[in-house]
Design a protein around this motif. Structure first.
Motif, mmCIF file in Angstrom:
data_model
loop_
_atom_site.group_PDB
_atom_site.id
_atom_site.type_symbol
_atom_site.label_atom_id
_atom_site.label_comp_id
_atom_site.label_asym_id
_atom_site.label_seq_id
_atom_site.Cartn_x
_atom_site.Cartn_y
_atom_site.Cartn_z
ATOM 1 N N GLN A 246 36.286 -3.107 -35.841
ATOM 2 C CA GLN A 246 35.369 -2.073 -35.603
ATOM 3 C C GLN A 246 34.125 -2.870 -35.128
ATOM 4 O O GLN A 246 33.412 -2.317 -34.212
ATOM 5 C CB GLN A 246 34.835 -1.223 -36.559
ATOM 6 C CG GLN A 246 35.755 0.065 -37.126
ATOM 7 C CD GLN A 246 35.468 0.642 -38.263
ATOM 8 O OE1 GLN A 246 35.158 0.109 -39.162
ATOM 9 N NE2 GLN A 246 35.684 2.057 -38.292
ATOM 10 N N GLN A 247 33.855 -3.995 -36.028
ATOM 11 C CA GLN A 247 32.667 -4.958 -35.186
ATOM 12 C C GLN A 247 32.693 -5.401 -33.892
ATOM 13 O O GLN A 247 31.846 -5.439 -33.225
ATOM 14 C CB GLN A 247 32.444 -6.083 -36.203
ATOM 15 C CG GLN A 247 31.655 -5.890 -37.592
ATOM 16 C CD GLN A 247 31.270 -7.083 -38.199
ATOM 17 O OE1 GLN A 247 32.262 -7.867 -38.569
ATOM 18 N NE2 GLN A 247 30.395 -7.165 -38.816
ATOM 19 N N ASN A 248 33.997 -5.882 -33.626
ATOM 20 C CA ASN A 248 34.296 -6.177 -32.362
ATOM 21 C C ASN A 248 34.456 -5.171 -31.289
ATOM 22 O O ASN A 248 33.806 -5.426 -30.034
ATOM 23 C CB ASN A 248 35.706 -7.134 -32.243
ATOM 24 C CG ASN A 248 35.614 -8.476 -32.738
ATOM 25 O OD1 ASN A 248 34.818 -9.437 -32.607
ATOM 26 N ND2 ASN A 248 36.729 -8.740 -33.646
ATOM 27 N N GLN B 203 32.303 -2.384 -31.392
ATOM 28 C CA GLN B 203 30.988 -2.266 -31.153
ATOM 29 C C GLN B 203 30.139 -3.216 -30.359
ATOM 30 O O GLN B 203 29.376 -2.836 -29.327
ATOM 31 C CB GLN B 203 30.283 -1.833 -32.470
ATOM 32 C CG GLN B 203 28.890 -1.268 -32.617
ATOM 33 C CD GLN B 203 28.822 -0.038 -31.786
ATOM 34 O OE1 GLN B 203 29.723 0.822 -32.165
ATOM 35 N NE2 GLN B 203 27.903 0.249 -30.629
ATOM 36 N N GLN B 204 30.426 -4.408 -30.750
ATOM 37 C CA GLN B 204 29.726 -5.428 -29.819
ATOM 38 C C GLN B 204 30.432 -5.481 -28.440
ATOM 39 O O GLN B 204 29.474 -5.639 -27.404
ATOM 40 C CB GLN B 204 30.380 -6.910 -30.430
ATOM 41 C CG GLN B 204 29.740 -7.259 -31.637
ATOM 42 C CD GLN B 204 30.186 -8.607 -32.247
ATOM 43 O OE1 GLN B 204 30.931 -9.426 -31.581
ATOM 44 N NE2 GLN B 204 30.007 -8.821 -33.363
ATOM 45 N N ALA B 205 31.568 -5.207 -28.171
ATOM 46 C CA ALA B 205 32.134 -4.612 -26.714
ATOM 47 C C ALA B 205 31.333 -3.625 -26.066
ATOM 48 O O ALA B 205 30.914 -3.669 -25.103
ATOM 49 C CB ALA B 205 33.585 -4.228 -26.622
ATOM 50 N N ASP C 214 28.237 -2.536 -26.708
ATOM 51 C CA ASP C 214 26.888 -2.954 -26.634
ATOM 52 C C ASP C 214 26.965 -3.990 -25.525
ATOM 53 O O ASP C 214 25.716 -4.380 -25.078
ATOM 54 C CB ASP C 214 26.212 -3.294 -27.966
ATOM 55 C CG ASP C 214 26.348 -2.256 -29.031
ATOM 56 O OD1 ASP C 214 26.210 -1.140 -28.566
ATOM 57 O OD2 ASP C 214 26.211 -2.437 -30.050
ATOM 58 N N ALA C 215 27.701 -5.015 -25.333
ATOM 59 C CA ALA C 215 27.632 -6.060 -24.301
ATOM 60 C C ALA C 215 27.567 -5.781 -22.987
ATOM 61 O O ALA C 215 27.944 -4.714 -22.557
ATOM 62 C CB ALA C 215 29.021 -6.741 -24.631
ATOM 63 N N THR C 216 26.802 -6.669 -22.325
ATOM 64 C CA THR C 216 26.566 -6.189 -20.727
ATOM 65 C C THR C 216 27.744 -7.255 -20.182
ATOM 66 O O THR C 216 27.982 -7.044 -18.821
ATOM 67 C CB THR C 216 25.360 -6.770 -20.387
ATOM 68 O OG1 THR C 216 24.991 -7.982 -20.880
ATOM 69 C CG2 THR C 216 24.271 -5.703 -20.878
ATOM 70 N N GLN D 135 33.055 -7.899 -21.957
ATOM 71 C CA GLN D 135 33.555 -6.731 -22.829
ATOM 72 C C GLN D 135 35.099 -6.904 -22.854
ATOM 73 O O GLN D 135 35.460 -6.597 -23.959
ATOM 74 C CB GLN D 135 33.054 -5.367 -22.088
ATOM 75 C CG GLN D 135 31.901 -5.219 -22.049
ATOM 76 C CD GLN D 135 31.519 -4.126 -21.449
ATOM 77 O OE1 GLN D 135 31.812 -3.494 -20.225
ATOM 78 N NE2 GLN D 135 30.596 -3.011 -22.191
ATOM 79 N N LEU E 105 36.164 -8.752 -25.761
ATOM 80 C CA LEU E 105 35.617 -8.328 -27.089
ATOM 81 C C LEU E 105 36.677 -7.186 -27.487
ATOM 82 O O LEU E 105 37.317 -7.031 -28.709
ATOM 83 C CB LEU E 105 34.264 -7.972 -27.097
ATOM 84 C CG LEU E 105 33.414 -8.907 -27.222
ATOM 85 C CD1 LEU E 105 32.046 -8.538 -26.883
ATOM 86 C CD2 LEU E 105 33.450 -9.748 -28.855
#
Length: 258
Positions: A95-97, A99-101, A103-105, A108, A111
């Motif tokens: 789930q962390q990965n 969410q990072q994907a 949010d990432a620009t 992605q 992630l």
């Protein structure tokens, strides 16, 4: 001409007749009641005989029901609950990965791939959905996996995982159906996409997902040349969801649909 009464005979008085009738009625009632009780006794005796003859079967059935009830409770306590906890622990890194994907620009895809395949010695959504099938976490992993695949352009896989997902949550269930519509749209299967946008819009009416998928359904219908259907979708947004973001430029789309 003289008349004679037979010796010893007296014509009954009206009161005597009533007494006789009452006695007859009582006798009949008593007879009927006796018959009812007799029938009840016979039925009770038959029931007792049946129970006596079949008591092993009866005790066996009762025993099986009791065993299944206890087994179900024990399974929930010692198998399902620990499995849910283990699955939730495995989900944390995935789930962390994910969410990072989101949010990432940049980066992605990598992630989302980590979220799917796992990282740091923890399972990804694919393995969680497989290993913990039947648990809430395993079910949710199907949703995450479907959305991750959708974001990296693997639409066939996205459809397969999202189709396995089910939820009583009115928003999440609609989002899953709508995401299947997005996957079909990316594959240029617009009729299938329209079908799923329609399903997503009609599943649970609410201010968030309904106007969103009515909007997508309208755009897809317009692309397919189905102007009347598109007009219906856009008009519904204007009339029923005027506060939704999708209603901001709806008049222009209504004009295109006419």
């Amino acid at each position: 001409m003289a008349t004679y009464n037979k010796r010893g005979f007296k014509a009954p008085k009206p009161k005597d007749i009533e007494d006789i009738e009452e006695n007859v009625d009582v006798d009949v009632k008593n007879s009927t009641t006796a018959e009812v009780f007799s029938t009840l006794d016979e039925n009770a005796s038959k029931a007792e005989e049946w129970v006596a003859k079949n008591q092993k079967i009866i005790f066996g059935v009762v025993g099986v029901i009791a065993f299944l009830t206890v087994a179900y409770l024990l399974y929930g306590k010692f198998v399902t609950e620990p499995k849910e906890i283990e699955a939730a622990e495995e989900m944390f890194v995935a789930q962390q990965n994910f969410q990072q994907a989101v949010d990432a620009t940049t980066g992605q895809d990598s992630l989302f791939t980590l979220a799917l395949n796992g990282a740091d010695g923890k399972y990804g959504f694919i393995k969680i959905a497989e290993e913990f099938s039947g648990t809430d976490a395993g079910n949710l992993a199907n949703y995450y996996a479907g959305i991750a695949y959708l974001n990296i352009g693997k639409n066939t896989e996205a459809i397969a995982y999202l189709d396995k997902f089910s939820s009583k949550d009115i928003v999440l269930s609609a989002l899953a159906k709508g995401a299947i519509g997005d996957a079909f749209a990316q594959r240029n299967q617009l009729k299938d996409a329209l079908e799923y946008y329609e399903k997503a819009a009609r599943m649970n009416s609410n201010e968030l997902t309904t106007p969103r998928f009515l909007y997508k359904a309208g755009q897809t219908a317009l692309t397919l040349g189905q102007k009347q259907e598109a007009l219906n979708y856009f008009t519904e947004i204007k009339e029923s969801y005027e506060a939704a973001p999708e209603a901001r430029n709806i008049d222009g789309l209504i004009g295109l649909s006419k």
